[in-house]
Scaffold this active site. Sequence first.
Site, PDB file in Angstrom:
ATOM      1  N   ARG A  92       0.839  -1.205   0.000  1.00 12.17           N
ATOM      2  CA  ARG A  92       0.000   0.000   0.000  1.00 12.17           C
ATOM      3  C   ARG A  92       0.876   1.259   0.000  1.00 12.17           C
ATOM      4  O   ARG A  92       2.082   1.192   0.190  1.00 12.17           O
ATOM      5  CB  ARG A  92      -0.918  -0.007   1.238  1.00 12.17           C
ATOM      6  CG  ARG A  92      -1.984  -1.070   1.187  1.00 12.17           C
ATOM      7  CD  ARG A  92      -2.760  -1.178   2.486  1.00 12.17           C
ATOM      8  NE  ARG A  92      -1.938  -1.708   3.560  1.00 12.17           N
ATOM      9  CZ  ARG A  92      -2.336  -1.857   4.826  1.00 12.17           C
ATOM     10  NH1 ARG A  92      -3.560  -1.504   5.169  1.00 12.17           N
ATOM     11  NH2 ARG A  92      -1.539  -2.356   5.731  1.00 12.17           N
ATOM     12  N   LYS A 137       2.165   2.038   7.151  1.00 13.86           N
ATOM     13  CA  LYS A 137       2.653   1.257   8.289  1.00 13.86           C
ATOM     14  C   LYS A 137       3.460   2.115   9.254  1.00 13.86           C
ATOM     15  O   LYS A 137       3.976   3.173   8.884  1.00 13.86           O
ATOM     16  CB  LYS A 137       3.551   0.121   7.770  1.00 13.86           C
ATOM     17  CG  LYS A 137       2.756  -1.063   7.249  1.00 13.86           C
ATOM     18  CD  LYS A 137       1.952  -1.677   8.348  1.00 13.86           C
ATOM     19  CE  LYS A 137       1.343  -2.993   7.951  1.00 13.86           C
ATOM     20  NZ  LYS A 137       0.373  -3.454   8.967  1.00 13.86           N
ATOM     21  N   TYR A 189      -0.456   4.608  10.572  1.00 14.52           N
ATOM     22  CA  TYR A 189      -0.717   3.626  11.637  1.00 14.52           C
ATOM     23  C   TYR A 189       0.541   3.499  12.483  1.00 14.52           C
ATOM     24  O   TYR A 189       1.655   3.436  11.953  1.00 14.52           O
ATOM     25  CB  TYR A 189      -1.018   2.242  11.032  1.00 14.52           C
ATOM     26  CG  TYR A 189      -2.363   2.101  10.377  1.00 14.52           C
ATOM     27  CD1 TYR A 189      -3.540   2.246  11.112  1.00 14.52           C
ATOM     28  CD2 TYR A 189      -2.473   1.782   9.035  1.00 14.52           C
ATOM     29  CE1 TYR A 189      -4.781   2.114  10.519  1.00 14.52           C
ATOM     30  CE2 TYR A 189      -3.715   1.642   8.423  1.00 14.52           C
ATOM     31  CZ  TYR A 189      -4.877   1.799   9.163  1.00 14.52           C
ATOM     32  OH  TYR A 189      -6.096   1.662   8.575  1.00 14.52           O
ATOM     33  N   HIS A 214       0.321   1.786  16.217  1.00 11.95           N
ATOM     34  CA  HIS A 214       0.173   0.644  17.133  1.00 11.95           C
ATOM     35  C   HIS A 214       1.324   0.599  18.136  1.00 11.95           C
ATOM     36  O   HIS A 214       2.114  -0.346  18.186  1.00 11.95           O
ATOM     37  CB  HIS A 214       0.094  -0.677  16.345  1.00 11.95           C
ATOM     38  CG  HIS A 214      -1.098  -0.754  15.447  1.00 11.95           C
ATOM     39  ND1 HIS A 214      -2.385  -0.926  15.919  1.00 11.95           N
ATOM     40  CD2 HIS A 214      -1.214  -0.636  14.102  1.00 11.95           C
ATOM     41  CE1 HIS A 214      -3.230  -0.925  14.913  1.00 11.95           C
ATOM     42  NE2 HIS A 214      -2.557  -0.735  13.794  1.00 11.95           N
ATOM     43  N   GLU A 273      -4.959   4.675  14.011  1.00 11.81           N
ATOM     44  CA  GLU A 273      -5.835   3.727  14.710  1.00 11.81           C
ATOM     45  C   GLU A 273      -6.509   4.308  15.941  1.00 11.81           C
ATOM     46  O   GLU A 273      -7.417   3.687  16.488  1.00 11.81           O
ATOM     47  CB  GLU A 273      -5.072   2.443  15.089  1.00 11.81           C
ATOM     48  CG  GLU A 273      -4.039   2.576  16.200  1.00 11.81           C
ATOM     49  CD  GLU A 273      -2.678   3.061  15.718  1.00 11.81           C
ATOM     50  OE1 GLU A 273      -2.551   3.418  14.526  1.00 11.81           O
ATOM     51  OE2 GLU A 273      -1.734   3.079  16.536  1.00 11.81           O
ATOM     52  N   ASP A 320      -5.287 -10.913  14.392  1.00 12.13           N
ATOM     53  CA  ASP A 320      -4.395  -9.815  14.811  1.00 12.13           C
ATOM     54  C   ASP A 320      -4.591  -9.469  16.290  1.00 12.13           C
ATOM     55  O   ASP A 320      -3.775  -8.753  16.871  1.00 12.13           O
ATOM     56  CB  ASP A 320      -4.567  -8.577  13.923  1.00 12.13           C
ATOM     57  CG  ASP A 320      -5.973  -8.002  13.984  1.00 12.13           C
ATOM     58  OD1 ASP A 320      -6.914  -8.742  14.321  1.00 12.13           O
ATOM     59  OD2 ASP A 320      -6.127  -6.807  13.704  1.00 12.13           O
TER      60      ASP A 320
HETATM   61  N1  LIG Z   1      -6.752 -10.066   9.889  1.00 13.63           N
HETATM   62  C1  LIG Z   1      -6.869  -8.854   9.386  1.00 13.63           C
HETATM   63  O1  LIG Z   1      -6.241  -8.505   8.383  1.00 13.63           O
HETATM   64  C2  LIG Z   1      -7.801  -7.859  10.012  1.00 13.63           C
HETATM   65  C3  LIG Z   1      -8.166  -6.690   9.327  1.00 13.63           C
HETATM   66  C4  LIG Z   1      -9.096  -5.836   9.935  1.00 13.63           C
HETATM   67  C5  LIG Z   1      -9.614  -6.140  11.199  1.00 13.63           C
HETATM   68  N2  LIG Z   1      -9.208  -7.283  11.839  1.00 13.63           N
HETATM   69  C6  LIG Z   1      -9.731  -7.686  13.153  1.00 13.63           C
HETATM   70  O2  LIG Z   1     -11.065  -8.150  13.032  1.00 13.63           O
HETATM   71  C7  LIG Z   1     -11.682  -8.084  14.308  1.00 13.63           C
HETATM   72  C8  LIG Z   1     -13.070  -7.458  14.201  1.00 13.63           C
HETATM   73  O3  LIG Z   1     -12.924  -6.079  13.852  1.00 13.63           O
HETATM   74  P1  LIG Z   1     -14.179  -5.125  13.666  1.00 13.63           P
HETATM   75  O4  LIG Z   1     -13.665  -3.868  13.066  1.00 13.63           O
HETATM   76  O5  LIG Z   1     -15.274  -5.852  12.982  1.00 13.63           O
HETATM   77  O6  LIG Z   1     -14.594  -4.867  15.193  1.00 13.63           O
HETATM   78  P2  LIG Z   1     -16.034  -4.360  15.703  1.00 13.63           P
HETATM   79  O7  LIG Z   1     -15.792  -3.781  17.051  1.00 13.63           O
HETATM   80  O8  LIG Z   1     -16.690  -3.537  14.660  1.00 13.63           O
HETATM   81  O9  LIG Z   1     -16.889  -5.698  15.855  1.00 13.63           O
HETATM   82  C9  LIG Z   1     -16.617  -6.693  16.800  1.00 13.63           C
HETATM   83  C10 LIG Z   1     -17.935  -7.357  17.192  1.00 13.63           C
HETATM   84  O10 LIG Z   1     -17.628  -8.495  17.994  1.00 13.63           O
HETATM   85  C11 LIG Z   1     -18.707  -8.625  18.898  1.00 13.63           C
HETATM   86  N3  LIG Z   1     -18.356  -9.569  19.972  1.00 13.63           N
HETATM   87  C12 LIG Z   1     -17.594  -9.376  21.067  1.00 13.63           C
HETATM   88  N4  LIG Z   1     -17.541 -10.508  21.784  1.00 13.63           N
HETATM   89  C13 LIG Z   1     -18.273 -11.448  21.137  1.00 13.63           C
HETATM   90  C14 LIG Z   1     -18.608 -12.809  21.364  1.00 13.63           C
HETATM   91  N5  LIG Z   1     -18.161 -13.467  22.449  1.00 13.63           N
HETATM   92  N6  LIG Z   1     -19.370 -13.454  20.453  1.00 13.63           N
HETATM   93  C15 LIG Z   1     -19.828 -12.820  19.366  1.00 13.63           C
HETATM   94  N7  LIG Z   1     -19.566 -11.517  19.091  1.00 13.63           N
HETATM   95  C16 LIG Z   1     -18.796 -10.844  19.969  1.00 13.63           C
HETATM   96  C17 LIG Z   1     -18.970  -7.200  19.348  1.00 13.63           C
HETATM   97  O11 LIG Z   1     -20.243  -7.061  19.960  1.00 13.63           O
HETATM   98  C18 LIG Z   1     -18.858  -6.448  18.019  1.00 13.63           C
HETATM   99  O12 LIG Z   1     -20.113  -6.310  17.375  1.00 13.63           O
HETATM  100  C19 LIG Z   1     -10.706  -7.287  15.181  1.00 13.63           C
HETATM  101  O13 LIG Z   1      -9.976  -8.202  15.968  1.00 13.63           O
HETATM  102  C20 LIG Z   1      -9.821  -6.610  14.194  1.00 13.63           C
HETATM  103  O14 LIG Z   1      -8.561  -6.304  14.739  1.00 13.63           O
HETATM  104  C21 LIG Z   1      -8.308  -8.123  11.266  1.00 13.63           C
END
Ligand SMILES: NC(=O)c1ccc[n+]([C@@H]2O[C@H](COP(=O)([O-])OP(=O)(O)OC[C@H]3O[C@@H](n4cnc5c(N)ncnc54)[C@H](O)[C@@H]3O)[C@@H](O)[C@H]2O)c1
Length: 371
Positions: free
Chosen positions: A15, A75, A94, A96, A118, A270
Amino acid sequence: MKLGCPKEVKPQEFRVGITPNAAQEAVAHGHEVLIETQAGVGAGFDDDAYVAAGATILATAPEVFASADMIVKVKEPQPVERKMLREGQLLFTYLHLAPDPEQTRDLLDSGCTAIAYETVTDRNGGLPLLAPMSEVAGRLAPQVGAWTLQKANGGRGVLMGGVPGVGPARIIVIGGGVVGTHAARIAAGMGADVTVLDRSLPRLRYLDDVYGNVFNTGYSTGGLMAELLPLADMVIGAVLIPGAAAPKLVTRAQLSSMKPGAVLVDVAIDQGGCFETSKATTHSDPIYEVDGVMHYCVANMPGAVARTSTIALSNATMPFMLALADKGWKKACADDPHLLAGLNVHAGQLTYAAVGEALGLDVVAPETAIA
Ligand SMILES: NC(=O)c1ccc[n+]([C@@H]2O[C@H](COP(=O)([O-])OP(=O)(O)OC[C@H]3O[C@@H](n4cnc5c(N)ncnc54)[C@H](O)[C@@H]3O)[C@@H](O)[C@H]2O)c1
């Protein structure tokens, strides 16, 4: 102001911090945009596109860092980049910092002012500069999961949408936030039978109101999970508990209740992952198998679609970038408490409470730093 955008140097990062369209807007606001040669090539933007937008191409990163008042990146700055930051320079990217004491120390020592994507907030309590990457990862999750479901990749050989006379794949999405909602929409769009689980009733009500005919919702409990797992072809993990490691919602013992060749896509990797058997993987080796169940756990999913991710990120960062350039960072932050929430470091002082707590360092209130 002089805005500088170096080429990203972190491995596997394609990116770029400023797109040609964002550069054009900054130039129209009277700013000078300095781009390191080839900075945008990984996202499909060549130097000519930047020149056409009115930017100036510089041959090396040191030239960009030496000339720019504000550095705009993707990054966190790598050690070689941190050495080039200087007192009074503004860094917008970003960061972190909480798990990264070395970077924090270098930023404090540099004397720069650093605003972290972030931690910028919005009026709904959301994180507007993280949301685009969650949207990308969410929409990508069913796509990579569908690929993993194919026989040659270890999956059970199920087509997402089925065909006439053959039912669709059954998908569970755990967490109905940004990632989960986008994942569910795309999976349903591919024709799969989708159920989204969340623990927030207001969120489930919202999802039901908006997507009631597109996918089902369920209240996330261990009991419901145990009921649904044996039926699932794919489970997408998308939970987040802010500031905490992801809860483990599928144990290793439960894998034996799943169909052989079923797929787990752990987007929450992550934050440590929400399946007990998850371990972070990379785009070059994204999947592995445990007890007959395939796992996809890439920690930087948006990197797979660097062009889409770059444009999505730039759309979100550009208004803040322009405010910082137009007004100067102090006035821009004074005018906008959500941008002020992004201030992590200023002139050798840490200005973000959670980072101070995590690293055991003193913190100065951001309001004091801009006074
Ligand atoms: N791997 C990647 O490249 C990547 C990229 C972007 C985001 N992420 C990760 O994805 C995850 C989700 O991000 P987001 O932006 O959607 O967050 P978000 O806060 O919008 O959504 C998270 C949801 O999880 C729910 N939740 C919490 N505990 C729960 C449980 N026990 N059972 C069911 N639901 C539950 C919350 O109520 C909330 O609605 C984060 O960990 C984020 O860091 C990873």
